[in-house]
Design an enzyme around this catalytic site. Structure first.
Site, PDB file in Angstrom:
ATOM      1  N   GLU A 113      19.774 -48.478 -31.039  1.00  0.00           N
ATOM      2  CA  GLU A 113      20.196 -48.650 -29.647  1.00  0.00           C
ATOM      3  C   GLU A 113      20.431 -50.135 -29.362  1.00  0.00           C
ATOM      4  O   GLU A 113      19.701 -50.995 -29.875  1.00  0.00           O
ATOM      5  CB  GLU A 113      19.100 -48.108 -28.724  1.00  0.00           C
ATOM      6  N   LYS A 213      22.275 -41.232 -22.773  1.00  0.00           N
ATOM      7  CA  LYS A 213      20.826 -41.349 -22.575  1.00  0.00           C
ATOM      8  C   LYS A 213      20.428 -40.877 -21.189  1.00  0.00           C
ATOM      9  O   LYS A 213      21.005 -41.291 -20.180  1.00  0.00           O
ATOM     10  CB  LYS A 213      20.402 -42.800 -22.793  1.00  0.00           C
ATOM     11  N   CYS A 246      15.596 -43.481 -27.809  1.00  0.00           N
ATOM     12  CA  CYS A 246      14.477 -44.329 -27.376  1.00  0.00           C
ATOM     13  C   CYS A 246      13.480 -43.613 -26.467  1.00  0.00           C
ATOM     14  O   CYS A 246      12.747 -42.739 -26.904  1.00  0.00           O
ATOM     15  CB  CYS A 246      15.034 -45.601 -26.721  1.00  0.00           C
TER      16      CYS A 246
END
Length: 544
Positions: A113, A213, A246
């Site tokens: 990321e 995300k 993440c």
């Protein structure tokens, strides 16, 4: 250059590159899995390593921990040309890694990321760094072969050409812009959505899919998609993969729902993770997720040790290759052969014939056997009085910004219990020798509210930072205390992640995990180095 340890009996040097095989399986299963990992374990961190992509039960994967070239001033406004100049420096490094991986038979590579554009932008300052991308569900597109089909797609074009040139699936993270109409009630005032996006390219350069995300971590530059993306993609070499980013790993959507709804055995996981010990170091949660869900996790973290950002790995439930280095400023490529059908840990149902006295005592305590009586802090067993100990003092200390209740583990052996709200944590342990270190058993049952809001139940045996109670919960990486233990609690959730670190940021695997009499337990004997953290980290998603 490799700085790895390939002998599973050797202790890795602290804070350096670590590659280790870990096994909690029977010898037959361990030998089967070793076939998938042995080539990578022996030489896959060396320049001359060539993995075998033709092994029927394995595939060859790579993750790259990247030291990103960052904007000197991410708040400043810049041009698209200047933004591309910076991003191309990172893409040049990506291309080098793809070509290195291609020479070693890699079939899928994962990049981290924020690795292309960096971080700490505002919504306005990141705009020149954003590509446009049509929905892969609506448009079939190969950016490398059709570069002029859409404007502002230079980054996607380069990634597509890398996948094509390297003949491998490629997963990368970048910023995407999507125009929207004022009639769209969710459309931001500037007329566009901006998404933190993972993209997947096939080995011929075709854009396979994207994931936007959902659980942003203080990312003012990006929007949260109006609907959660549940993205899987199929590969010819290993079947179905899932994908998220993440902070998503700590939440039900999309991570847990995706795995529950799909026949996913493999997860690709770009991340930009700042390590937070003792419970949430990058490799620690990556491994715990692989064990908890019985999947392979290909995790690529960004590499900025000065920001506490390092820790990548290729993890199966039983084995791991990982990289954690707080000293070397350079990035690192990890390559491993991975089992197509990950095998889980041996559970209690398979433990017949392997009973030892310590496990028998654990079962007696759980069943409230007439041979054992429990009270607030100790257990009295008629035939085993040596396990009794005086009640240790209970105290409070901050761990990961949460107020844990703890008791010290002072003796060479003992049984401890500590409770908070509805959760009671228990520890049955032996120590061959006492080190001059303070260890404690801690419990927390409540809403975590710093750097994210989410409900957790935690039972944790940790090494404290010093000899004072107030040091329990501090971030440490070195320890010498060796334990044989059962750790368990009456958790109110089935989503429990086993966190397990030993000295020098070394991953360990439990000997056994599972439910017994409505308690979830983890057991381990034969630590390879001093214990840093052994914890059961429960998530109660419905209480967030």
């Amino acid at each position: 250059m490799s700085r790895g340890r390939t002998n599973s009996g050797m202790r890795p040097a602290p804070s350096r590159f670590m590659v280790r095989i870990m096994s909690g399986a029977s010898s037959k299963l361990a030998l089967f899995l070793f076939g998938c990992f042995s080539l990578a374990l022996g030489v896959c961190t060396e320049e001359h390593c060539v993995a075998d992509p033709h092994k029927a039960d394995c595939y060859v994967a790579a993750v790259y921990e990247h030291q990103a070239v960052l904007s000197p001033n991410p708040l400043a406004l810049t041009s698209r040309k200047q933004a591309l100049e910076l991003m191309n420096q990172n893409l040049d490094i990506y291309e080098q890694q793809v070509m290195t991986a291609a020479q070693k038979g890699v079939q899928i590579i994962v990049f981290p990321e924020d690795g292309i554009h960096g971080f700490n932008f505002t919504r306005t300052s990141i705009y020149p760094f954003l590509d446009f991308m049509p929905s892969p569900q609506l448009v079939r597109w190969n950016p490398c072969l059709e570069p002029h089909r859409f404007n502002d797609t230079e980054v996607l074009q380069r990634l597509s050409c890398m996948a094509l040139k390297g003949k491998m699936f490629l997963v990368a993270n970048l910023g995407i812009k999507q125009p929207c109409l004022s009639s769209d009630p969710g459309c931001p005032s500037d007329g566009r959505y901006q998404f933190n996006t993972n993209v997947v390219f096939s080995s011929n350069g075709t854009l396979v899919d994207r994931y936007r995300k959902h659980n942003l971590y203080f990312e003012a530059a990006f929007d949260t998609p109006l609907k959660v993306d549940y993205i899987t993609f199929d590969t010819p070499f290993a079947g179905k993969f899932g994908i998220f980013t993440c902070f998503d790993i700590l939440f039900f959507d999309p991570a847990v729902r995706l795995l529950r709804a799909s026949a996913v055995k493999h997860v690709v996981y770009p991340t930009a993770w700042m390590n937070q010990l003792p419970l949430l170091a990058a490799i620690e949660i990556q491994k715990a997720f692989a064990i908890a869900f019985g999947v392979n996790v290909l995790a690529a973290n960004i590499h900025h040790p000065s920001l506490g950002m390092t820790g990548s790995g290729i993890h199966t439930p039983l084995k791991s290759f990982w990289y954690h280095d707080m000293e070397d400023p350079k990035g690192h490529l990890i390559i491993a052969q991975v089992d197509k059908s990950p095998q889980g840990l041996v559970g209690t149902e398979n433990a017949a014939g392997k009973m030892d006295p310590t496990h028998s005592k654990f079962l007696k305590i759980l069943s409230s056997s007439p041979h054992c009586e429990k009270d607030a802090q100790e257990v009295h067993c008629d035939e085993d009085a040596e396990w009794n100990m005086n009640t240790p003092p209970m105290f409070h200390s901050e761990m990961m910004y949460d107020n844990f209740t703890l008791v010290p583990a002072w003796g060479k052996k003992g049984y401890l219990q500590v409770c908070s709200n509805s959760l009671c944590c228990h520890l049955l342990y032996k120590r061959p020798t006492l080190s001059k270190e303070l260890y404690a058993l801690g419990v927390f049952d409540g809403l975590h509210t710093v750097h994210g809001t989410y409900y957790i139940q935690v039972c944790a045996l940790v090494k404290c930072g010093g000899l004072g109670f107030h040091t329990c919960g501090q971030e440490i990486t070195e320890a010498s205390g060796i334990f044989e233990f059962h750790l368990w609690g009456n958790f109110s959730t089935s989503y429990i992640f086993p966190l397990f670190l030993t000295s020098g940021m070394t991953l360990e695997i439990p000997d056994q995990l599972g439910w017994e009499n409505d308690h979830y337990f983890m057991r381990k004997s034969g630590l390879s180095s001093g214990l840093v953290t052994a914890a059961l980290y429960g998530r109660l998603y419905e209480r967030n």
